[in-house]
Each structure stands twice: as structure tokens, then as C-alpha cells.
Scaffold this active site. Structure first.
Site, PDB file in Angstrom:
ATOM      1  N   SER A 188       0.794  -1.237   0.061  1.00  0.00           N
ATOM      2  CA  SER A 188       0.124   0.087   0.006  1.00  0.00           C
ATOM      3  C   SER A 188       0.864   1.267  -0.237  1.00  0.00           C
ATOM      4  CB  SER A 188      -0.969  -0.182   0.818  1.00  0.00           C
ATOM      5  OG  SER A 188      -0.973   1.090   1.201  1.00  0.00           O
ATOM      6  N   TYR A 241      -2.302  -1.368   9.624  1.00  0.00           N
ATOM      7  CA  TYR A 241      -2.426  -1.728   8.504  1.00  0.00           C
ATOM      8  C   TYR A 241      -1.207  -0.422   7.576  1.00  0.00           C
ATOM      9  CZ  TYR A 241      -4.014  -1.229   3.174  1.00  0.00           C
ATOM     10  OH  TYR A 241      -3.938  -1.075   2.354  1.00  0.00           O
TER      11      TYR A 241
END
Length: 256
Positions: free
Chosen positions: A148, A162
């Protein structure tokens, strides 16, 4: 040169393939002539996606819970019982959790780390026999890990586990790439920015504000995700391993 970006005839597994970027990559692969297995925890949603993609080519659904080692082993055993080789593994399944730092729970940390990092390593490990069977010096097998942009920059969403998990995916990609190069297995990563998915649905509610927050003024599309993955799984990228491609509409380089 006509076959430089071809994945026709290859066999692929896309985790988290029922929705979001996983479904986009799976659709791109099916349309490009690959035999595609998709997996996710929710069987109903998975089967619906499989039915849709099967109208375009060969798609097979195998439900699994990759947050648990038993689920990882079950998926690997099922695939090994069906196939003698696996050309492509897309480690896309992931989860997120957001909470203020003073309230962030251990359960949210562990849930994200187990699926986003632990499953990437152990699924790759369990599928090595199939990947090694597919791999040759001239045509390596491929593992692509979905990271990401929040592995590269901060997030406003308080998604501490995350962001940490996706940074771990980048380092794990390099470690796997170095370890598996002798087996002719190329391991690379993609760091996506904003793409439509259930995980980002709350951000998509104000589309105008969202587009204004991205330098290219749009979210990612199927062609962006699938095209990048196809490149990383075709002859065009056979000399690349341990690398990272960022597809984010310019968000990282323009971040203030």
C-alpha cells in the site's frame, strides 16, 4: 515482442479475489487467457464473482480463511490436489483496522498482522512446490504481494497496524525475492493508492472531495490494477525481482 505481456495459458491464484483490487486483477487475468483460482473467506461473495468471471474465461473459486494457518494449509492442499504447477501467486487478501491511538486494541493489531503479513509468508511457503514446478530460468514463476502507499507515507485514518503491516510486506518481498531467486521465482510488490473496494467505501461517499485529494483527480481503475499485475507476471518483467511498483495517481510523490 507480441508475446511480451502475455499470460495466456498460465495458472494463477488470486487471494482476496472476490472484490476490490483482487477481483480487478482476477478479471484482468481471466480476460488475458489465464486459468484463475480466486479465494476469500466469504463463500457467497466469492462464488458470485467466480460466476461473473467464468463468463469471460476460466475461473475457479476455493473459499478459505487465510488468517489462520489451518486455512492456509487447506487452500494449499486443495490447489496441490488440482494442479501440478502454479505460475502466478497474487497475495492480495488483506484487512484494516482504525482506532485512535489511545484506544487501539490488540485484537485489531493481531487481525491485521495475521492476514496482511503472516498469511503472505506462509501461503507462499506452502505453495513453493507448485511454484518451483512452474519455474524455469527463462520463464520464472511469479509471486506478487499487495502492499500500500501507506507503507511509504503516513495515513490520516489511524490505521496503525495496517500501515505497519504493509511496510512489513515490502521488506518481506525483498527477503523472499532474495531467497527464491535460485528457484527462478520472482517476487515483487505493488503499492496501490485509492481503488474502489469495501475497505475504502467510506472514503468514496464524497467523490468530488476524494478526486480533489488525488493529484490525477481519480481513483484507480481495473485497467490500472490488472495492467500492473500482468506486467509483473509476464516476460516483460522477467528480469525484475524484489521490486516495487507504485500505482496511486501521484499521491506519494505529491504528499506534503
Amino acid at each position: 515482442m507480441q508475446d511480451l505481456f502475455s499470460i495466456a495459458g498460465k495458472t494463477a491464484l488470486v487471494t482476496g479475489g472476490s472484490r476490490g483490487i483482487g477481483a480487478m486483477i482476477a478479471e484482468g487475468f481471466v480476460r488475458a487467457g489465464a486459468k484463475v483460482y480466486i479465494t476469500s473467506r466469504k463463500a457467497k461473495e466469492l462464488n458470485e464473482t467466480c460466476l461473473r468471471l467464468s463468463e469471460l474465461g476460466e475461473c475457479i473459486a476455493i473459499p478459505s480463511d487465510l488468517s489462520q494457518l489451518d486455512g492456509i494449509k487447506q487452500l494449499a492442499d486443495e490447489l496441490i490436489s488440482r494442479e501440478s504447477k502454479l505460475d502466478i501467486l497474487i497475495n492480495n487478501a488483506g484487512a484494516t483496522w482504525g482506532a485512535p491511538i489511545d484506544e487501539f486494541p490488540e485484537s485489531g493489531w493481531d487481525k491485521v498482522m495475521d492476514l496482511n503479513v503472516k498469511s503472505v509468508f506462509f501461503l507462499t511457503q506452502k505453495l513453493l512446490p507448485l511454484l518451483r514446478s512452474a519455474a524455469t530460468k527463462d520463464e520464472p514463476a511469479r509471486v506478487v504481494n499487495l502492499a500500500s502507499i501507506y507503507a511509504l507515507r503516513y495515513s490520516h485514518q489511524n490505521t496503525f497496524s495496517y500501515s505497519a503491516s504493509k511496510a512489513a510486506v515490502l521488506q518481506l518481498t525483498q527477503q523472499l525475492g532474495a531467497s527464491l531467486i535460485k528457484d527462478h521465482i520472482n517476487v515483487n510488490a505493488i503499492a496501490p493508492g485509492l481503488f474502489p473496494s469495501n475497505m475504502t467505501a467510506f472514503l468514496m461517499e464524497d467523490e468530488e472531495a476524494l478526486n480533489n485529494s488525488i493529484p490525477m483527480h481519480r481513483a484507480g481503475k481495473l485497467e490500472d490494477a490488472a495492467g500492473t499485475a500482468i506486467y509483473l507476471c509476464s516476460r516483460a518483467s522477467s528480469y525484475m525481482t524484489g521490486g516495487l511498483l507504485v500505482i496511486d495517481g501521484g499521491s506519494v510523490v505529491s504528499a506534503g
